[in-house]
Design a protein around this motif. Sequence first.
Motif, short mmCIF file in Angstrom:
data_model
loop_
_atom_site.label_atom_id
_atom_site.label_comp_id
_atom_site.label_asym_id
_atom_site.label_seq_id
_atom_site.Cartn_x
_atom_site.Cartn_y
_atom_site.Cartn_z
N UNK A 170 0.83 -1.20 0.00
CA UNK A 170 0.00 0.00 0.00
C UNK A 170 0.87 1.26 0.00
N UNK A 171 1.88 1.26 0.84
CA UNK A 171 2.76 2.43 0.92
C UNK A 171 3.51 2.65 -0.38
N UNK A 172 3.93 1.56 -1.03
CA UNK A 172 4.62 1.70 -2.31
C UNK A 172 3.70 2.29 -3.37
N UNK A 173 2.45 1.82 -3.38
CA UNK A 173 1.50 2.34 -4.37
C UNK A 173 1.21 3.82 -4.13
N UNK A 174 1.12 4.20 -2.87
CA UNK A 174 0.92 5.62 -2.56
C UNK A 174 2.11 6.44 -3.03
N UNK A 175 3.32 5.91 -2.80
CA UNK A 175 4.52 6.60 -3.25
C UNK A 175 4.55 6.76 -4.76
N UNK A 176 4.14 5.69 -5.48
CA UNK A 176 4.11 5.76 -6.94
C UNK A 176 3.08 6.78 -7.42
N UNK A 177 1.92 6.80 -6.75
CA UNK A 177 0.89 7.76 -7.13
C UNK A 177 1.37 9.18 -6.94
N UNK A 178 1.98 9.46 -5.79
CA UNK A 178 2.48 10.81 -5.53
C UNK A 178 3.56 11.19 -6.54
N UNK A 179 4.44 10.22 -6.86
CA UNK A 179 5.52 10.51 -7.81
C UNK A 179 4.97 10.81 -9.19
N UNK A 180 3.95 10.03 -9.61
CA UNK A 180 3.39 10.25 -10.94
C UNK A 180 2.70 11.61 -11.03
N UNK A 181 2.00 12.00 -9.96
CA UNK A 181 1.34 13.31 -9.96
C UNK A 181 2.38 14.43 -9.96
N UNK A 182 3.43 14.27 -9.16
CA UNK A 182 4.48 15.28 -9.12
C UNK A 182 5.18 15.39 -10.46
N UNK A 183 5.47 14.22 -11.08
CA UNK A 183 6.19 14.24 -12.35
C UNK A 183 5.38 14.93 -13.43
N UNK A 184 4.06 14.78 -13.37
CA UNK A 184 3.22 15.39 -14.39
C UNK A 184 3.28 16.90 -14.34
N UNK A 185 3.71 17.47 -13.23
CA UNK A 185 3.76 18.92 -13.07
C UNK A 185 5.18 19.45 -12.97
N UNK A 186 6.14 18.56 -13.23
CA UNK A 186 7.54 19.00 -13.16
C UNK A 186 8.09 19.10 -14.58
N UNK A 187 8.74 20.18 -14.88
CA UNK A 187 9.32 20.37 -16.20
C UNK A 187 10.38 19.30 -16.45
N UNK A 188 10.34 18.70 -17.63
CA UNK A 188 11.33 17.68 -17.97
C UNK A 188 12.68 18.34 -18.21
N UNK A 189 13.67 17.89 -17.46
CA UNK A 189 14.99 18.49 -17.62
C UNK A 189 16.06 17.53 -17.13
N UNK A 190 17.29 17.79 -17.50
CA UNK A 190 18.42 16.99 -17.03
C UNK A 190 18.94 16.05 -18.10
N UNK A 191 19.96 15.29 -17.72
CA UNK A 191 20.61 14.34 -18.64
C UNK A 191 19.92 12.98 -18.54
N UNK A 192 19.55 12.42 -19.66
CA UNK A 192 18.95 11.09 -19.73
C UNK A 192 19.96 10.15 -20.39
N UNK A 193 20.45 9.18 -19.60
CA UNK A 193 21.44 8.23 -20.12
C UNK A 193 20.72 6.97 -20.60
N UNK A 194 20.84 6.70 -21.88
CA UNK A 194 20.13 5.59 -22.51
C UNK A 194 21.14 4.66 -23.20
N UNK A 195 20.97 3.37 -22.97
CA UNK A 195 21.75 2.36 -23.69
C UNK A 195 20.81 1.66 -24.66
N UNK A 196 21.27 1.45 -25.88
CA UNK A 196 20.43 0.81 -26.90
C UNK A 196 21.30 -0.07 -27.79
N UNK A 197 20.73 -1.11 -28.36
CA UNK A 197 21.51 -1.98 -29.25
C UNK A 197 21.83 -1.27 -30.55
N UNK A 198 23.06 -1.41 -31.01
CA UNK A 198 23.44 -0.83 -32.29
C UNK A 198 22.58 -1.40 -33.41
#
Length: 303
Positions: free
Chosen positions: A72-100
């Motif tokens: 239950x606590x994990x789900x609440x944390x995920x819900x809060x994070x998703x709501x916060x993320x929806x209102x936070x400007x996307x910024x920063x470095x995104x490190x992605x690995x992908x197959x050539x």
Amino acid sequence: MDTLSRMAAFVAVIDAGGFSAAARKQGRSKAILSKYVAELEDRLGVRLLNRTTRTLAPTEAGQAYYREAAEILQRIGELEASVQDAHVELKGVLRVAAPRTLGEGPLMEAMMAFVAAAPDVSLDLHLDDRFVDLVEEGFDVAIRITELADSSLIAKKLSPMRLSVVASPRRIKESGTPKHPDELSALPCIIDTNARWRSNWGFVVDGARYPVSVKGRVEANSPAAAKVAALRGIGFAMLPYAIARQELIDGELVSVLDPFVCNGGAVYAVYPHRRHLSGKVRAFVDHMAAWFADPERLAEIGK
């Protein structure tokens, strides 16, 4: 004191292995945590912990309560994070690995479309056909072509992976068109040593998996190199459809044994954990999933 706070105190004590450790970790007093757990037990009317001067262990009821409370606590944390993320400007470095294998093809267009739509995100892209260790090497997310196994990583399926056995028209003219997978064992084949199937090509015959061992004069740890060898008429190659798609359309390569070829697993976006997932990672994964949900784009890579 509300039930969630008491619940969080109980879970913290179990996770830390005791009141003192939990108090240090949370920066709260041991007495407060003890009070919250006692209030929770009073509210439920059951003992959750067996306490002695030296040990602390959950009762049977405590174990059952802990499992549900932690979820239950994990789900609440995920819900809060998703709501916060929806209102936070996307910024920063995104490190992605992908197959050539795909990173220089269909995936590249999808990833660059995300960068164009998120001007405050910087993409640090590493193309490598090996499986990187996301945690050890500090990647936010990896794109993988695989049959998903049990893992501590979280995975989101982007697309099925279609395979094709291909050869040039010249090779077909010289060797003939194989009608059954068994015929490949006597024909020249090109081995992609980077592929999980290597020289043991998988097919489906009468509804069952049917492996065929193949051999040839060329082995390379690159599907792009295997494609060039096939174009030169050196042999038959098993390739991701996305790699050979244009050459098949143009008639430079011909696919064979299509009714027998099984898929090559799927393309997944994987990341270390779901809880408190950053907005940039969540947005990237959602973008990639939406991109390949388009039937025309899916046709470039899957079925």
